[in-house]
Enzyme design. Structure first.
Site, short mmCIF file in Angstrom:
data_model
loop_
_atom_site.label_atom_id
_atom_site.label_comp_id
_atom_site.label_asym_id
_atom_site.label_seq_id
_atom_site.Cartn_x
_atom_site.Cartn_y
_atom_site.Cartn_z
CD GLU A 177 4.17 -0.93 7.81
OE1 GLU A 177 3.08 -1.65 7.49
OE2 GLU A 177 4.87 -0.18 7.09
CD GLU B 182 5.57 -0.76 3.84
OE1 GLU B 182 5.49 0.26 3.21
OE2 GLU B 182 4.80 -1.03 4.48
CD GLN C 2 1.30 -4.76 8.10
OE1 GLN C 2 0.62 -4.28 7.22
NE2 GLN C 2 0.76 -4.40 9.23
CG ASP D 283 3.32 -8.26 -2.50
OD1 ASP D 283 3.06 -8.69 -3.56
OD2 ASP D 283 3.02 -8.86 -1.41
CG PHE D 284 4.31 -3.63 1.74
CD1 PHE D 284 3.54 -3.88 0.53
CD2 PHE D 284 3.34 -3.96 3.03
CE1 PHE D 284 2.17 -3.68 0.62
CE2 PHE D 284 2.12 -4.02 3.00
CZ PHE D 284 1.59 -3.49 1.79
CG HIS E 282 -1.44 -6.63 -0.89
ND1 HIS E 282 -1.79 -5.52 -1.53
CD2 HIS E 282 -1.55 -5.87 0.50
CE1 HIS E 282 -1.93 -4.33 -1.07
NE2 HIS E 282 -1.67 -4.51 0.13
#
Length: 337
Positions: free
Chosen positions: A29, A63, A85, A88-89, A131
């Site tokens: 992204e 994601e 990024q 956590d994602f 995050h």
């Protein structure tokens, strides 16, 4: 040799691998948008100008989508580097990672390879609970995944290049406070460990750790940012005549067990430092391994220094209390001497 930050070293590794192999591409992204940051932490800055948007692929904020595309491309013979990024994602695509990417080679009897690299920033940096987590332990528990955690610019470049050439899915966890990103993406409180990085071709093998500081009284094992907390603690201990040996495993799966065991056999004491939560953490597994294989060399109980069993707090003072400090490492060492 050139002096580079970790972000610059990662970018150099990607550039070299994309020039070497046309099957290598990046997906994520905002990684190649004109005027953008080059991903959240500048790692892919400028690469779309050289390789075009056919190989630096920007995706919608999904994601599940970008990791799914990357897994499919890897199974079809390409070699994707996916930027998520924030680590956590990874949870958004857990089924794809744990049930597809990690298991496909096993389920196909070895006929299907998944040469996938997932780059996942981790660590508490004033961004709150969603995050700032340290998620390495989750992924060391999944058979079929390799997990690496570079703490220096030299290792970041060499390990990423090795990961790209590996036929297995590899997750690279990168601590946000170690990137050394500049300008508007500079992290408050970052260490920015600039280091010498060879301009010629080199690889850091996956599965080989390193001794960052020699010592004889106690072994301290850290990873990512806690390597530097361990070294800071070792400096303080040295002033009191205590010589700590600091181990940086660099790769968590496969783990360089012998490096840790040999050190413990020498020092007789072990302190493990990590930013992850205490219960079920990576350090617990290392402690169990040492207890099983070097118990009779231990002169004191193994001690773990970690974050508490809570999400990372948003409040800066509370975050400083949450993450392991050099002072806590010093206290842990003194508790077993």
């Amino acid at each position: 040799m050139a002096l580079m930050t970790i972000a610059e070293a990662l970018r150099q590794a990607i550039r070299e691998e994309m020039r070497r192999d046309p099957r290598v591409f990046c997906i994520g992204e905002d990684i190649g948008i004109l005027g953008g940051f080059g991903g959240a932490f500048t790692v892919t800055l400028g690469l779309s100008e050289e390789f075009g948007h056919e190989r630096i692929l920007d995706t919608p904020i999904s994601e599940t989508g970008l990791i799914g595309v990357a897994i499919g491309a890897a199974m079809a013979g390409l070699r994707p580097i996916a930027d998520v990024q924030y680590g956590d994602f990874l949870f958004c695509a857990m089924d794809q990672i744990a049930n597809q990417a990690a298991k496909m080679t096993y389920m196909s009897g070895g006929t299907v390879k998944v040469p996938l690299v997932l780059r996942a920033p981790v660590g508490a940096t004033g961004r709150g609970a969603q995050h700032a987590q340290s998620l390495e332990a989750f992924f060391t528990h999944i058979p079929g995944l390799k997990v690496v955690a570079p703490a220096t610019a030299y290792d970041a470049k060499g390990l990423l290049k090795s990961a790209v050439r590996d036929d297995n899915p590899v997750i690279i966890f990168e601590h946000k406070l170690l990137y050394g990103s500049k300008g508007p993406r500079a992290e408050r409180g970052a260490l920015s460990p600039v280091g010498e990085v060879p301009e010629e071709e080199y690889l850091v093998p996956i599965g080989k750790g390193i001794i960052r500081r020699e010592g004889k009284d106690v072994t301290i094992v850290g990873k990512l940012l806690t390597v530097y907390r361990a070294l800071e603690a070792a400096e303080q201990l040295a002033k009191e005549g205590i010589e700590a040996e600091v181990i940086d495993p660099r790769t968590l799966v496969p783990l360089d067990k012998e490096l840790i065991l040999d050190s413990v056999r020498k020092t007789g004491r072990l302190v493990i430092v990590e930013e992850d939560n205490y219960t079920g953490g990576w350090g617990a597994d290392v402690a169990a391994m040492v207890a099983a294989e070097a118990f009779f060399w231990l002169d004191a109980p193994i001690v773990r220094v970690s974050a508490p069993d809570t999400p990372p707090p948003f409040s800066p003072p509370m975050e400083q209390f949450y993450v392991p400090s050099a002072e806590r490492v010093v206290q842990a060492v003194k508790s077993i001497l």
